[in-house]
Design an enzyme around this catalytic site. Structure first.
Site, mmCIF file in Angstrom:
data_model
loop_
_atom_site.group_PDB
_atom_site.id
_atom_site.type_symbol
_atom_site.label_atom_id
_atom_site.label_comp_id
_atom_site.label_asym_id
_atom_site.label_seq_id
_atom_site.Cartn_x
_atom_site.Cartn_y
_atom_site.Cartn_z
ATOM 1 N N HIS A 32 8.424 6.614 -2.450
ATOM 2 C CA HIS A 32 8.101 5.346 -2.755
ATOM 3 C C HIS A 32 7.029 4.515 -3.324
ATOM 4 C CE1 HIS A 32 8.786 0.978 -0.647
ATOM 5 N NE2 HIS A 32 9.591 1.188 -1.937
ATOM 6 N N CYS A 38 5.647 2.942 6.165
ATOM 7 C CA CYS A 38 5.322 1.702 5.673
ATOM 8 C C CYS A 38 6.540 0.930 4.967
ATOM 9 C CB CYS A 38 4.819 2.306 4.155
ATOM 10 S SG CYS A 38 2.939 3.085 4.629
ATOM 11 N N HIS A 39 7.546 1.674 4.866
ATOM 12 C CA HIS A 39 8.919 0.891 4.525
ATOM 13 C C HIS A 39 10.015 1.651 4.975
ATOM 14 C CE1 HIS A 39 5.542 -0.118 1.474
ATOM 15 N NE2 HIS A 39 6.088 -1.365 1.655
ATOM 16 N N GLY A 40 9.894 2.586 5.837
ATOM 17 C CA GLY A 40 11.247 3.021 6.645
ATOM 18 C C GLY A 40 11.966 4.149 5.952
ATOM 19 N N PRO A 96 13.880 3.155 1.249
ATOM 20 C CA PRO A 96 13.837 2.797 -0.074
ATOM 21 C C PRO A 96 13.369 4.025 -0.965
ATOM 22 C CG PRO A 96 12.089 2.116 1.155
ATOM 23 C CD PRO A 96 12.943 2.752 2.083
#
Lengths: 283, 422, 193
Positions: free
Chosen positions: C133, C157-159, C172
């Site tokens: 990502h 960080c963003h799963g 993501p």
């Protein structure tokens, strides 16, 4: 005002320099300075040529490999080569596996941290490693060498006035001290007489002492002179590894510049032609 | 600002006109380096060195920025980071050699530029400010070059830094604290190296700013010329572009050829072998010398070997060395002869060439070891150097009878008296 | 004597009065000189930019050899290659079965475990520890770290959730964790890069 003070200052500086000159000249005549004792015995480097000399110079890779062998078997025990990495040896014509083997079998291992315990330890060198140092630090180096630290050799041919010929002369210049040598210049204990060295006596004993000290595999006869020349050529390479690239780039750039300059000159001439013509017409 | 017959900038495109209204950079360039700057038609090749010096400053800034991307200003690794540039960085050796030799070529250009100004009286009214700014540029160049030489942190770098900051020690009372202030310590080390790097990066941009003022000050009276006679009319000038851009262009090519011969084939000839030995505070090289462009001043510094009354020789040497350059600041008012060009000053011309010989002697003595006959030679040459600026020029302007001047540049060029234009 | 003051004015660099051939020849010289200077300037740009590429000492570390004899099944190590983290994971039988039970076509970035490992070394999963990502280092390699909903790696960080074959399953990240080029020199030494 500026001129008035200017002349005063000028008279002072000029006057005192001239007075100093007279005083110095008097001293020079009445009490001439003595030449240092070694002045008459010191020799300039011998005339010697290498394939890498001059703007057309290229390395003789066979010679560099021989020189590396001399470094490895004669010099490496005391002299470091800390700016050169094993991977650089590929430039001498060794292939990847040979470089790997040279690194792995090097007499000194590379210091590292033991991955299991975290303590200082050593491991075999990898091509990416620089040549490991033969001594842990300067104190150890001095202690093992009669208080003289063996200099690093990576840049030695650029770091000495006289360059490569000086290194070659030093290696082949060891001799008996002449009988009439003043006492002040005689080699003391642990020192060795060599007229190419700046103050005639150096701590390093003659390193290349006998023919066939190193067994060359390419059939070249390993005389003292040949070995000294080979190791010097090798040290020219360690000091300036980009020499060939530099010479080649240089010729290309200069050839381009010469053409560009001629064109620019013709352009300049033609632009000024009318001004010059007018001048001639009227003269 | 310029002559009334200067060509007017006329943008041809719509965009050019739009720009000219908003930000007239095109007009500025046109009027200062383009066809809008009328330049005396008789400039000789000595007039090329100003632009060459400017171009070499650009070369130094570009190569310097690149070197700074790979260099590490830390006493422990500075030397190795330079060798990293030489061995591992793509083309790094080229940038390093270009930067090291570029400094020398910058000074070659600057010295010839100064010598031309001295001979043709370019420092005289109405160009005093132009000259003063030039001296400031030279001082900045010296400071920049000195600090740059320290950065590789070899033996000469270290001992150069030590000796030059040691000069300040000669100042009575405050000398020692000043030296410690400059170094940030008692001897050159990390603190000194870092501040030298910072200033070495800054000063060239300061120089560039002063150079812009220098060119600005040039454009107010316009260029001097080999006759030293003022421009009288349009027939005395040609537009800077294309006439002098073409001349500068081909001279640049020639200068670059010499530069590249040096940089590619003798890259270390102007340097010193000792600087390939890492700095060692415990051992001094046998023969410390600064870079060649400092040799005359270094010779003057060492020429003072005897105390004067209560003033120690060391302090005298330092004061004399700085005075030797500072005297240039007063030159426009020391030489009051109304005639500019040495071509029409028979006595000054002789004195000037003796000055050149004396300066060459100072160059040689400054690079030589501090022994005889070099010290005695530098005393005589140094005495003449001061005498030329402070005694000979002020007096000469009173006693000298100049040769008849041509009425105009055109007359000097064509050998025919100017006739009234019909 | 009009020539005195008109002479300078009419000095057009392209030249006039030399006849048509003269004009052409002169123009040609200016064009050649300027193009040559331009070509030189362009050629100079190459080294000016190229110096920013990785230097020889950096490239020398472009491959690394790792001893994996000490990694037990179910364990993973984090090592460094080109100054980036690399995860070397010794998969258990259960993890391999888990990875093989997924239908490859349904994945966001369809790859089987066999595609991502060497022949006969299906238990050794070697991936960059760089989330596809935005480049964070996912958790799950060290003991006790969160392994995410699919038992592989989890990027905090963003799963992004990666499965036991380090394939993107949720979140993501657009692609699976990258498998660097590698080669088993012996059963216990792997060369990455």
């Amino acid at each position: 005002m500026v001129r008035f003070f200017g002349i005063l200052v000028g008279l002072f500086f000029t006057g005192w320099l001239l007075v100093s000159f007279v005083l110095g000249a008097k001293e020079f005549i009445t009490n001439p300075p003595e030449k240092a004792v070694y002045y008459d015995y010191h020799l300039d480097p011998k005339e010697v040529s290498f394939a890498s000399d001059g703007p057309l110079g290229k390395f003789d890779r066979q010679q560099l490999q021989r020189g590396f062998q001399v470094y490895k078997e004669v010099c490496a025990a005391c002299h470091s080569l800390r700016l050169v990495a094993f991977r650089n040896l590929a430039e001498l014509g060794y292939n990847e596996d040979e470089v790997k083997a040279i690194a792995a079998n090097w007499i000194i291992e590379t210091p590292d941290i033991d991955p299991a315990t975290g303590e200082m330890s050593t491991r075999p060198s990898l091509p990416a490693d620089k040549f490991p140092m033969p001594f842990a630090n300067d104190v150890a180096a001095a202690a093992a060498n009669n208080n003289a630290i063996p200099p690093d050799l990576s840049l030695i041919t650029k770091a000495r006035t006289g360059g490569a010929p000086y290194i070659y002369s030093l290696l082949t210049g060891y001799q008996e001290a002449p009988g009439d040598l003043p006492d002040a210049a005689k080699p003391g204990p642990g020192l060795h007489y060599n007229p190419y060295f700046a103050n005639l006596n150096l701590a390093m004993a003659q390193p290349i002492i006998a023919d066939d000290q190193v067994a060359y595999s390419d059939g070249t006869s390993a005389t003292i002179d040949q070995m000294s020349k080979d190791v010097t050529a090798f040290l020219v390479w360690t000091a300036e590894p980009k020499l060939e690239e530099r010479n080649q780039t240089g010729w290309a750039v200069i050839a381009f510049l010469i053409i560009a300059t001629i064109l620019a000159f013709m352009s300049y001439k033609s632009i000024w032609a009318d001004v010059k013509a007018e001048k001639k017409k009227k003269a | 600002m310029s002559f009334p017959w200067a060509k007017e900038y006329t943008p041809t495109t719509a965009f050019g006109q739009w720009m000219d209204e908003k930000l007239p950079i095109g007009r500025l360039v046109y009027n200062s380096l383009g066809a809008g700057y009328p330049t005396p038609r008789n400039l000789n090749y000595m007039w090329n060195f100003g632009s060459l010096a400017g171009i070499f400053l650009v070369v130094q800034i570009v190569t310097g920025i690149i070197l700074a991307m790979h260099y590490a200003a830390n006493a422990d690794i500075a030397f190795d980071s330079v060798e990293h540039i030489m061995r591992d960085v793509n083309g790094g050796w080229m940038f390093r050699y270009a930067h090291a030799n570029g400094a020398s070529f910058f000074f070659i250009a600057i010295y010839l530029h100064i010598a031309r100004g001295l001979y043709y009286g370019s420092y005289k009214a109405p160009r005093e400010m132009l000259w003063l700014l030039g001296v400031v540029i030279y001082l900045l160049a010296m400071a920049t070059a000195f600090m740059g030489y320290v950065l590789p942190w070899g033996q000469m770098s270290f001992w150069g830094a030590k000796v030059i900051t040691g000069l300040f020690e000669a100042i009575p009372l405050v000398g020692k604290p000043i030296q410690e202030l400059l170094l940030g310590g008692f001897a050159p080390d990390n603190a000194a190296l870092n501040r030298f790097f910072s200033l070495h990066y800054l000063l060239p941009f300061v120089m560039a700013g002063v150079i812009i003022m220098h060119i600005w000050a040039l454009h107010i009276p316009g260029s001097n010329n080999p006759t030293g006679v003022d421009v009288k009319g349009k027939q005395d000038t040609v537009p800077f572009h294309p006439f002098y851009t073409a001349k500068d262009g081909w001279a640049l090519g020639l200068f670059l050829i010499f530069f590249c011969l040096m940089m590619f084939f003798l890259p270390n000839a102007l340097g010193h072998a000792d600087n390939y030995i890492p700095a060692n505070p415990l051992s001094t090289p046998a023969h410390i010398v600064p870079e060649w462009y400092f040799w005359p001043w270094y010779a003057i510094l060492r020429a003072f070997t005897f105390d004067f009354l209560f003033i120690p020789a060391k302090l005298l040497g330092v004061v004399a060395m700085f005075s030797a350059i500072l005297v240039w600041f007063f030159l426009p008012w020391l030489d009051t002869s109304p005639v500019r060009s040495g071509t029409y000053r028979p006595k000054m011309r002789v004195a000037f060439w003796i000055l050149i010989v004396a300066t060459i002697i100072l160059f040689i003595c400054g690079g030589a070891p501090a022994e005889e006959p070099y010290v005695m030679l530098s005393q005589v040459a140094g005495a003449y150097y001061f005498a030329y600026f402070l005694i000979i020029l002020p007096l000469l302007s009173r006693i000298e009878k100049p040769l008849p001047l041509p009425n105009s540049i055109t007359e000097a060029v064509t050998g025919k008296p100017l006739e009234k234009a019909s | 004597m009009a020539t005195v003051d008109t002479g300078v004015e009419t000095m057009d660099p392209s030249g006039s009065g030399d006849g048509e051939d003269g004009v052409r020849r002169r123009d040609f010289i200016h064009i050649a000189a300027v193009s040559f200077a331009g070509a030189g300037a362009v050629a100079t740009v190459f080294p000016l930019v190229n110096q920013m590429n990785p230097s020889a000492d950096v490239l020398a570390l472009a491959s690394t050899e790792v001893d994996i004899s000490a990694i037990e099944p179910g364990q993973a190590i984090k090592t460094s290659w080109r100054k980036q983290p690399v995860f070397i994971r010794n998969l258990t039988e259960a993890e391999i079965a888990d990875a093989n039970s997924v239908s490859v076509d349904e994945l966001r970035d369809p790859e089987s475990l066999a595609d991502r490992t060497s022949d006969g070394k299906e238990n050794w999963l070697i991936t960059l520890g760089v989330c596809t990502h935005l480049g964070c280092v996912p958790l799950g390699a060290a003991q006790g770290e969160v392994k995410g909903e699919y038992g592989g790696y989890f990027c905090p960080c963003h799963g992004s959730h990666y499965d036991t074959a380090a394939r993107i399953r949720k979140g993501p990240a657009p692609t699976n964790l990258e498998v660097p080029e590698h080669e088993f020199l012996t059963d216990t030494v792997v060369k990455i890069g």
